[in-house]
Scaffold this active site. Structure first.
Site, short mmCIF file in Angstrom:
data_model
loop_
_atom_site.label_atom_id
_atom_site.label_comp_id
_atom_site.label_asym_id
_atom_site.label_seq_id
_atom_site.Cartn_x
_atom_site.Cartn_y
_atom_site.Cartn_z
N CYS A 1 39.87 41.25 39.49
CA CYS A 1 39.31 40.91 40.37
C CYS A 1 40.21 41.86 41.65
O CYS A 1 39.31 42.67 42.51
CB CYS A 1 38.63 39.84 41.08
N CYS B 1 41.68 36.19 39.99
CA CYS B 1 41.24 36.85 38.71
C CYS B 1 42.16 37.92 39.08
O CYS B 1 41.89 38.82 40.36
CB CYS B 1 40.13 36.94 38.76
#
Length: 108
Positions: A36, A33
């Site tokens: 993230c 991600c």
């Protein structure tokens, strides 16, 4: 995102957040991600600065699929704030430390 001392497995989560009922900010994330990875330094910095007030932890949704499913993770990164073993609130894809701090202030 490199593995760090914030990483939690289910057993850590159950003991520290659910059994000991510590006030905790838990990030559900995945290594693939990009957002993230972008907020990882912010989360790490907050953990270093505020570890006297909150428990900080990260749950890798790929490694802890059942836990992610249990808490309805459909979008990552999502941060959940726990108090007394109960979810008090969530914030998805925060863009700054200020956003995370404002979220925390609502509950702590």
């Amino acid at each position: 995102m490199a593995e760090n001392n914030l990483q939690m497995r289910r057993a850590d989560f159950e003991k520290k957040v659910m059994e000991e009922k510590k006030t905790a900010l838990i990030e559900f994330w995945a290594p693939w991600c990009s957002h993230c990875r972008r907020i990882a330094p912010l989360f790490q910095q907050m953990a270093e600065e505020k570890s006297d007030k909150l428990l900080f932890g990260q749950i890798n949704v790929d490694e802890e699929r059942d836990l992610a499913r249990q808490y309805g993770m459909t979008v990552i990164p999502t941060l959940l704030l726990f108090q007394g073993g109960q979810v008090q609130g969530s914030i998805t894809a925060p863009g700054s430390i200020a956003q995370i701090e404002d979220f925390i202030r609502q509950f702590v």
